[in-house]
Design a protein around this motif. Structure first.
Motif, short mmCIF file in Angstrom:
data_model
loop_
_atom_site.label_atom_id
_atom_site.label_comp_id
_atom_site.label_asym_id
_atom_site.label_seq_id
_atom_site.Cartn_x
_atom_site.Cartn_y
_atom_site.Cartn_z
N TRP A 281 -5.64 -3.75 -1.06
CA TRP A 281 -6.95 -3.31 -1.56
C TRP A 281 -6.95 -3.03 -3.05
N ARG B 274 6.40 3.16 1.81
CA ARG B 274 6.52 3.39 3.25
C ARG B 274 7.97 3.30 3.68
N ARG C 122 -8.96 0.74 8.56
CA ARG C 122 -9.17 -0.55 9.22
C ARG C 122 -10.24 -0.43 10.31
N SER D 17 -6.89 -8.59 7.72
CA SER D 17 -6.11 -7.60 8.45
C SER D 17 -6.98 -6.42 8.89
N ARG E 155 -3.87 -15.30 12.86
CA ARG E 155 -2.65 -14.92 12.13
C ARG E 155 -1.53 -14.74 13.13
N SER F 132 5.34 -9.73 4.67
CA SER F 132 4.65 -8.44 4.63
C SER F 132 5.26 -7.52 3.59
N THR G 50 4.50 -4.09 3.87
CA THR G 50 4.27 -2.75 4.41
C THR G 50 5.29 -2.35 5.48
N SER H 186 0.84 -1.20 0.00
CA SER H 186 0.00 0.00 0.00
C SER H 186 0.87 1.25 0.00
N LYS I 159 -10.74 0.26 1.70
CA LYS I 159 -11.39 -0.28 2.88
C LYS I 159 -11.74 0.89 3.79
C1 VG1 Z 1 -0.94 -5.37 5.39
C2 VG1 Z 1 -2.16 -6.28 5.40
C3 VG1 Z 1 -2.96 -6.11 4.13
C4 VG1 Z 1 -3.34 -4.63 3.99
C5 VG1 Z 1 -2.10 -3.77 4.03
C6 VG1 Z 1 -2.41 -2.29 4.02
O1 VG1 Z 1 -0.11 -5.72 4.31
O2 VG1 Z 1 -1.77 -7.63 5.56
O3 VG1 Z 1 -4.09 -6.93 4.18
O4 VG1 Z 1 -4.00 -4.41 2.77
O5 VG1 Z 1 -1.37 -4.03 5.24
O6 VG1 Z 1 -3.25 -1.94 5.08
P1 VG1 Z 1 1.21 -6.63 4.47
O7 VG1 Z 1 1.84 -6.66 3.12
O8 VG1 Z 1 2.04 -5.97 5.52
O9 VG1 Z 1 0.73 -7.96 4.93
V1 VG1 Z 1 -3.18 -0.40 5.71
O10 VG1 Z 1 -4.46 -0.19 6.71
O11 VG1 Z 1 -1.66 -0.54 6.51
O12 VG1 Z 1 -3.04 0.62 4.45
#
Ligand code: VG1
Ligand code: CO
Length: 544
Positions: A347, A22, A283, A366, A415, A487, A489, A19, A377
């Motif tokens: 998403w 970062r 979330r 998540s 998880r 992950s 993120t 997403s 979301k």
């Molecule tokens: C995590 C979640 C994923 C979600 C993403 C962004 O990603 O598992 O389901 O879409 O965060 O959410 P990852 O690659 O770390 O598993 V948000 O609310 O941080 O924008």
């Protein structure tokens, strides 16, 4: 207005993840770092020239400075109009709503979502396209390519722009409108849910709620909608003020990080309903009195009950869930006779299905749930959905969930996250898993036989694009599953996520402790992946 053309050199680490981009705040504060990425957006997203850009963020440290830079770059790159949230604030779902409502060419949202903030914390930037959704991989790929080729960027030389008072001003030819970050979004929520009915429930005095905004973006939204419009008593929203460092907390709405809320819901005189949202407001966590609703169950329950709510009274078109999300929703889709899609994590993979009208509801394990009302979301949306459902049904959260399990069976789900691992070791673990896949089919673990073991790949049914390496799945004959992925993120080392699931049809067995119910699968995950050997960890850091 004078425009500077600044010479620069590419950074090698500007590939967006699950997403957006970062990184640590200190990475973003290096000279040219933010500017390079923003110029890459303008260089590739040509509709922004002469078009409208929506801009805002979750209020974390560095938000306000970044917004000033982006406005000056937008003016220098020919953006006709910028809609910026007052104070630089816009939740992720509200940004999506504003892009769609005002026909913007795109939007820039500044957030690292649930990652901690502050000078030592994280910062992030994501680009949303004209449909209001996160840029698909084709777009993030093009932006990344442009960051690798960049030689210069354009920025207007201008004084500080006032973003704290609503109204219009000009920066050269560009019009900057400072908008109320809440009103368009609040109006959309009112069109979807039965606000009168929810208000009656609050005013009866027999129903109590607590919402934890975690000192993040949803504070102002929750205050306006829950306390002002719906008449929830003062104090319903806790930690309502957005702070640059989230009050030192971790704005991740789960049992580990929303501790105060959880204590209230599990304590004496607990409220009937508890909820929380994350840093950027997309979330949600849903709690009943002494009861936790898993996000996967929540998606399934919303799908099974959507027809009770005004915005969904015609029923739903279909459901999409990310691959690691439990299959509880699949059972509902089957019962309703609608399509169910399994997409990669993130998403951005739901956008095409929503745009094509193939699905109405989407969800991720998540703590993410949403619908076609926006292309992100949406945390408060999920909370309002539950409130409306509680008002319609007159049953408790726990009763609604148990009713659901009785009808559809229960998917035990958890998880396990192993955080801040050495990246090379985590990569080796995944590599060995991949190499072992060919020999997995037909193997027996305990009493379970493997039916499918693969590295999940997804072909988008709308545009045919293919996304590979989206996580290792091991499926068993009895419907149980183990999923492992890294992950996309995090900003430090690697995070291994292990997702465990099994189905229990027997209502007599719906009262087990989740971790106990899945303990044998956790052991199998260890056998299959050698987590201990590869990571040196003997237990996960976070269990959700
Ligand atoms: C995590 C979640 C994923 C979600 C993403 C962004 O990603 O598992 O389901 O879409 O965060 O959410 P990852 O690659 O770390 O598993 V948000 O609310 O941080 O924008
Ligand atoms: Co988020």
């Amino acid at each position: 207005m004078k425009i500077s053309i600044v010479q620069t050199r590419p950074f090698q680490d500007q590939k967006p993840g699950t997403s957006g981009l970062r990184k640590r705040v200190r990475t973003f504060r290096q000279p040219h770092y933010l500017e390079n990425f923003v110029q890459a957006i303008f260089d590739t997203q040509r509709d922004l020239q002469g078009g409208m850009l929506v801009l805002g963020g979750d209020g974390r440290y560095h938000n306000r400075d970044a917004i000033q830079v982006i406005m000056r770059m937008a003016a220098a790159n020919g953006v006709a109009r910028i809609l910026v949230g007052q104070g630089g604030l816009l939740s992720t779902p509200a940004a999506s709503c504003v892009i769609r409502k005002h026909g913007a060419a795109g939007g820039i949202v500044l957030s690292a979502s649930h990652n901690p903030g502050g000078p030592e914390g994280d910062f992030g930037i994501k680009y949303n396209t004209a449909n209001g959704g996160p840029a698909p991989e084709s777009v993030t790929g093009a932006i990344h390519q442009a960051t690798m080729d960049i030689r210069q960027y354009r920025i207007a030389e201008a004084a500080h722009v006032d973003i704290d008072h609503p109204g219009e001003q000009r920066l050269g030819e560009t019009i900057i409108s400072v908008i109320d970050p809440v009103s368009d979004y609040a109006e959309l929520m009112e069109s979807l849910f039965d606000f009168d009915r929810i208000r009656v429930m609050f005013e009866s005095g027999a129903f109590q709620m607590r919402f934890d905004a975690m000192h993040a973006i949803t504070g102002p939204y929750a205050m306006r909608i829950l306390e002002e419009r719906l008449g929830a008593p003062q104090g319903t929203v806790m930690r309502a003020e957005p702070l640059a460092d989230f009050g030192g907390g971790h704005p991740d709405p789960n049992l580990a990080h929303a501790r105060e809320l959880v204590q209230a819901l599990y304590g004496r005189d607990a409220p009937d309903f508890g909820a929380a949202s994350d840093g950027d407001g997309d979330r949600n966590m849903i709690l009943g009195r002494r009861f936790f609703v898993t996000p996967s169950d929540s998606l399934a329950i919303l799908a099974a009950n959507a027809h009770h709510l005004p915005g969904y009274s015609d029923g739903i078109r279909g459901i999409a869930r990310s691959m690691p999300t439990s299959r509880a929703a699949d059972r509902v889709a089957e019962r309703l006779g609608v399509e169910c899609f399994e997409t990669p994590t993130g998403w951005k993979f739901f956008g095409n299905l929503l745009d094509a009208g193939r699905v109405t509801l989407c969800g991720e394990e998540s703590f993410g749930t949403g619908s076609g009302h926006v292309r992100e979301k949406d945390g408060l949306w999920a909370v309002l959905f539950w409130l409306n459902l509680l008002a319609v049904k007159g049953r408790s959260v726990e009763q609604i969930v148990r009713d659901h399990w009785r009808t559809f069976g229960r998917n035990y789900y958890t998880r396990h996250d192993y955080e801040a691992l050495d990246s090379a070791r985590a990569d080796t673990l995944m590599q060995e898993l991949r190499e072992g896949l060919a020999n997995m089919g037909g193997r027996t673990f305990g009493e379970r036989v493997v039916t499918i073991a693969d590295d999940f790949a997804y072909t988008d049914p709308v545009d045919g694009s293919v996304s590979e390496h989206q996580g290792i799945r091991v499926l068993f004959e009895d419907g149980a599953r183990i999923v492992l992925r890294l992950s996309g993120t995090g900003t430090e080392g690697a995070t291994l996520r292990v997702y465990l699931e099994r189905f229990e049809p027997d209502p007599e067995k719906h009262d087990l402790d989740t971790q106990e119910a899945l303990a044998d699968l956790a052991r199998m995950a260890e056998d299959i992946a050698g987590i201990r050997v590869h990571t040196g960890r003997d237990k996960p850091d976070v269990i959700t």
